[in-house]
Design a protein around this motif. Sequence first.
Motif, PDB file in Angstrom:
ATOM      1  N   VAL A  93      38.723  32.848  47.924  1.00  0.00           N
ATOM      2  CA  VAL A  93      39.588  33.646  47.055  1.00  0.00           C
ATOM      3  C   VAL A  93      38.725  34.431  46.075  1.00  0.00           C
ATOM      4  CG1 VAL A  93      41.522  32.046  47.177  1.00  0.00           C
ATOM      5  CG2 VAL A  93      39.838  31.791  45.365  1.00  0.00           C
ATOM      6  N   ILE A  94      39.322  35.461  45.494  1.00  0.00           N
ATOM      7  CA  ILE A  94      38.634  36.233  44.466  1.00  0.00           C
ATOM      8  C   ILE A  94      39.572  36.432  43.289  1.00  0.00           C
ATOM      9  CG2 ILE A  94      37.077  37.478  46.005  1.00  0.00           C
ATOM     10  CD1 ILE A  94      39.037  39.803  45.912  1.00  0.00           C
ATOM     11  N   ASP A  95      39.006  36.622  42.121  1.00  0.00           N
ATOM     12  CA  ASP A  95      39.783  36.959  40.939  1.00  0.00           C
ATOM     13  C   ASP A  95      39.739  38.466  40.762  1.00  0.00           C
ATOM     14  OD1 ASP A  95      40.556  34.378  40.177  1.00  0.00           O
ATOM     15  OD2 ASP A  95      38.591  34.012  39.288  1.00  0.00           O
ATOM     16  N   ALA A  96      40.882  39.052  40.471  1.00  0.00           N
ATOM     17  CA  ALA A  96      40.954  40.500  40.337  1.00  0.00           C
ATOM     18  C   ALA A  96      41.972  40.867  39.269  1.00  0.00           C
ATOM     19  CB  ALA A  96      41.331  41.136  41.671  1.00  0.00           C
ATOM     20  N   ALA A  97      41.933  42.136  38.856  1.00  0.00           N
ATOM     21  CA  ALA A  97      42.908  42.670  37.905  1.00  0.00           C
ATOM     22  C   ALA A  97      43.771  43.674  38.655  1.00  0.00           C
ATOM     23  CB  ALA A  97      42.195  43.334  36.727  1.00  0.00           C
ATOM     24  N   MET A 153      38.483  44.624  41.784  1.00  0.00           N
ATOM     25  CA  MET A 153      37.761  43.375  41.942  1.00  0.00           C
ATOM     26  C   MET A 153      36.724  43.113  40.853  1.00  0.00           C
ATOM     27  SD  MET A 153      39.370  42.549  44.567  1.00  0.00           S
ATOM     28  CE  MET A 153      40.638  43.651  45.155  1.00  0.00           C
ATOM     29  N   LEU A 154      36.287  44.151  40.150  1.00  0.00           N
ATOM     30  CA  LEU A 154      35.184  43.972  39.213  1.00  0.00           C
ATOM     31  C   LEU A 154      35.548  44.227  37.757  1.00  0.00           C
ATOM     32  CD1 LEU A 154      32.305  45.695  41.253  1.00  0.00           C
ATOM     33  CD2 LEU A 154      32.837  43.259  41.103  1.00  0.00           C
ATOM     34  N   SER A 155      36.438  45.170  37.493  1.00  0.00           N
ATOM     35  CA  SER A 155      36.688  45.577  36.111  1.00  0.00           C
ATOM     36  C   SER A 155      38.090  45.223  35.629  1.00  0.00           C
ATOM     37  CB  SER A 155      36.480  47.090  35.960  1.00  0.00           C
ATOM     38  OG  SER A 155      36.880  47.521  34.673  1.00  0.00           O
ATOM     39  N   PRO A 156      38.217  44.375  34.597  1.00  0.00           N
ATOM     40  CA  PRO A 156      39.541  44.065  34.042  1.00  0.00           C
ATOM     41  C   PRO A 156      40.125  45.228  33.249  1.00  0.00           C
ATOM     42  CG  PRO A 156      37.833  43.019  32.729  1.00  0.00           C
ATOM     43  CD  PRO A 156      37.143  43.611  33.928  1.00  0.00           C
ATOM     44  N   VAL A 187      58.001  56.413  35.873  1.00  0.00           N
ATOM     45  CA  VAL A 187      57.474  55.203  36.515  1.00  0.00           C
ATOM     46  C   VAL A 187      57.413  54.065  35.505  1.00  0.00           C
ATOM     47  CG1 VAL A 187      56.050  56.570  38.092  1.00  0.00           C
ATOM     48  CG2 VAL A 187      55.029  55.653  35.998  1.00  0.00           C
ATOM     49  N   ARG A 188      57.287  52.867  36.022  1.00  0.00           N
ATOM     50  CA  ARG A 188      57.017  51.692  35.195  1.00  0.00           C
ATOM     51  C   ARG A 188      55.804  50.995  35.793  1.00  0.00           C
ATOM     52  NH1 ARG A 188      61.796  47.401  36.913  1.00  0.00           N
ATOM     53  NH2 ARG A 188      61.527  47.613  39.168  1.00  0.00           N
ATOM     54  N   ILE A 189      54.992  50.397  34.938  1.00  0.00           N
ATOM     55  CA  ILE A 189      53.712  49.839  35.368  1.00  0.00           C
ATOM     56  C   ILE A 189      53.576  48.405  34.866  1.00  0.00           C
ATOM     57  CG2 ILE A 189      51.199  50.038  35.151  1.00  0.00           C
ATOM     58  CD1 ILE A 189      51.626  53.076  34.760  1.00  0.00           C
ATOM     59  N   GLY A 190      53.121  47.525  35.740  1.00  0.00           N
ATOM     60  CA  GLY A 190      52.833  46.142  35.371  1.00  0.00           C
ATOM     61  C   GLY A 190      51.379  45.820  35.664  1.00  0.00           C
ATOM     62  N   LEU A 191      50.713  45.169  34.722  1.00  0.00           N
ATOM     63  CA  LEU A 191      49.297  44.821  34.869  1.00  0.00           C
ATOM     64  C   LEU A 191      49.123  43.315  34.712  1.00  0.00           C
ATOM     65  CD1 LEU A 191      47.819  47.578  32.492  1.00  0.00           C
ATOM     66  CD2 LEU A 191      48.448  47.808  34.904  1.00  0.00           C
ATOM     67  N   ALA A 192      48.284  42.742  35.544  1.00  0.00           N
ATOM     68  CA  ALA A 192      48.033  41.299  35.468  1.00  0.00           C
ATOM     69  C   ALA A 192      46.697  40.994  36.114  1.00  0.00           C
ATOM     70  CB  ALA A 192      49.153  40.515  36.156  1.00  0.00           C
ATOM     71  N   SER A 193      46.257  39.764  35.954  1.00  0.00           N
ATOM     72  CA  SER A 193      45.030  39.310  36.612  1.00  0.00           C
ATOM     73  C   SER A 193      45.308  37.969  37.265  1.00  0.00           C
ATOM     74  CB  SER A 193      43.883  39.189  35.601  1.00  0.00           C
ATOM     75  OG  SER A 193      44.235  38.312  34.547  1.00  0.00           O
ATOM     76  N   GLY A 194      44.519  37.643  38.269  1.00  0.00           N
ATOM     77  CA  GLY A 194      44.719  36.375  38.958  1.00  0.00           C
ATOM     78  C   GLY A 194      43.987  36.343  40.280  1.00  0.00           C
ATOM     79  N   LEU A 230      51.679  44.315  30.208  1.00  0.00           N
ATOM     80  CA  LEU A 230      50.553  43.484  30.611  1.00  0.00           C
ATOM     81  C   LEU A 230      50.925  42.009  30.505  1.00  0.00           C
ATOM     82  CD1 LEU A 230      49.415  45.986  28.654  1.00  0.00           C
ATOM     83  CD2 LEU A 230      47.224  45.033  29.359  1.00  0.00           C
ATOM     84  N   ALA A 231      50.475  41.232  31.473  1.00  0.00           N
ATOM     85  CA  ALA A 231      50.619  39.780  31.397  1.00  0.00           C
ATOM     86  C   ALA A 231      49.651  39.245  30.347  1.00  0.00           C
ATOM     87  CB  ALA A 231      50.327  39.153  32.752  1.00  0.00           C
ATOM     88  N   GLY A 232      50.038  38.139  29.718  1.00  0.00           N
ATOM     89  CA  GLY A 232      49.261  37.571  28.630  1.00  0.00           C
ATOM     90  C   GLY A 232      47.770  37.407  28.887  1.00  0.00           C
ATOM     91  N   PRO A 233      47.359  36.742  29.980  1.00  0.00           N
ATOM     92  CA  PRO A 233      45.926  36.512  30.201  1.00  0.00           C
ATOM     93  C   PRO A 233      45.095  37.789  30.251  1.00  0.00           C
ATOM     94  CG  PRO A 233      47.214  35.074  31.607  1.00  0.00           C
ATOM     95  CD  PRO A 233      48.186  36.022  30.967  1.00  0.00           C
ATOM     96  N   LEU A 234      45.601  38.832  30.927  1.00  0.00           N
ATOM     97  CA  LEU A 234      44.848  40.082  31.005  1.00  0.00           C
ATOM     98  C   LEU A 234      44.807  40.772  29.647  1.00  0.00           C
ATOM     99  CD1 LEU A 234      43.327  42.249  32.565  1.00  0.00           C
ATOM    100  CD2 LEU A 234      45.531  43.263  33.192  1.00  0.00           C
ATOM    101  N   ALA A 235      45.956  40.829  28.960  1.00  0.00           N
ATOM    102  CA  ALA A 235      46.010  41.476  27.648  1.00  0.00           C
ATOM    103  C   ALA A 235      45.071  40.796  26.661  1.00  0.00           C
ATOM    104  CB  ALA A 235      47.443  41.450  27.119  1.00  0.00           C
ATOM    105  N   GLU A 236      45.093  39.479  26.640  1.00  0.00           N
ATOM    106  CA  GLU A 236      44.259  38.738  25.693  1.00  0.00           C
ATOM    107  C   GLU A 236      42.781  38.881  26.020  1.00  0.00           C
ATOM    108  OE1 GLU A 236      46.215  35.013  26.156  1.00  0.00           O
ATOM    109  OE2 GLU A 236      48.032  35.775  25.182  1.00  0.00           O
ATOM    110  N   SER A 237      42.478  39.018  27.307  1.00  0.00           N
ATOM    111  CA  SER A 237      41.091  39.253  27.711  1.00  0.00           C
ATOM    112  C   SER A 237      40.603  40.606  27.200  1.00  0.00           C
ATOM    113  CB  SER A 237      40.980  39.196  29.238  1.00  0.00           C
ATOM    114  OG  SER A 237      39.684  39.557  29.664  1.00  0.00           O
TER     115      SER A 237
END
Length: 285
Positions: A93-97, A153-156, A187-194, A230-237
């Motif tokens: 698996v990989i972590d991505a934004a 894959m590389l930049s949050p 449009v509407r936009i959602g951002l998250a990481s995981g 933005l989802a909490g983890p990405l925003a806080e990062s």
Amino acid sequence: KIKRKLKLVSMKGAGSKSASAVFDIEEDGNLKFESEATSKSKLSICGLCKAPILEEPEYYLDMPFHHNHVKIYMKLAGAFGQARVSDVGPSGVIDAAFFFVDVVGLSDPALSVRRQIEKIEALNDMIGHCETFKKASDKRVLPTGDGMAIGFMLSPESPLQLGIDLHHALKKYNTHTNKEDGSFLDVRIGLASGSVFIVNDVNSNQNIWGPGIIFARRVMDVGDGGHILLAGPLAESLLTLDDKYKGMINLLGDYQVKHGQIIKIYSAYSGNEFGNSVIPARFKS
């Protein structure tokens, strides 16, 4: 000679650990066992995580797997039509934004099919010309019909920057449209990481699937036209990464999404430049 494998399951009257021994039956009938060192050098490689399998492997479609990886692989294969998971490292698996966008009101029955197609093509063209999109070599794009999901894959920072770029492009585009004839594009936009898997689809193209992309979709679904959520983890990062984000990323609060999951959601906006400072309708209900 004939190669065979013998597995010791148990021994009466003694404690034992299940183990296998590989041996050849020579032409003269003698048995030639492989040494432990030779056996270890021929360990099977898991079809999901690409790591050596130290225990007895479990097979699916003639591929060896760790026991706890077979069901995961089958789920991915079912979703992508017998897809095979690419080699993405020892964890599989990989972590991505993630950036998830869709066109607001595209399913409105008052819109002709031609108008719907025009909006989708306009969105695709604008994103394709955004500098953040063009410069990112680490991205994966997954069309969704009324929009798209993009994994970086590389930049949050890339998902939010792409959202800002897109809003600037939309502002220019909509100077030549109006809401009365349905040409206005919102449009509407959602951002998250995981975490996600990278898999090959039926056309052998690489795609992404997993919790990270699902999370971005759920965040987007909370928003209305113009929102960049933005989802909490990405925003806080991002808030800890650079002070510039403190003036544009604002906490909305906790929100309950599918399956009773409660997530913290932030909204990104800056005056009339990008985003929507109005609280989403779903937060008010």
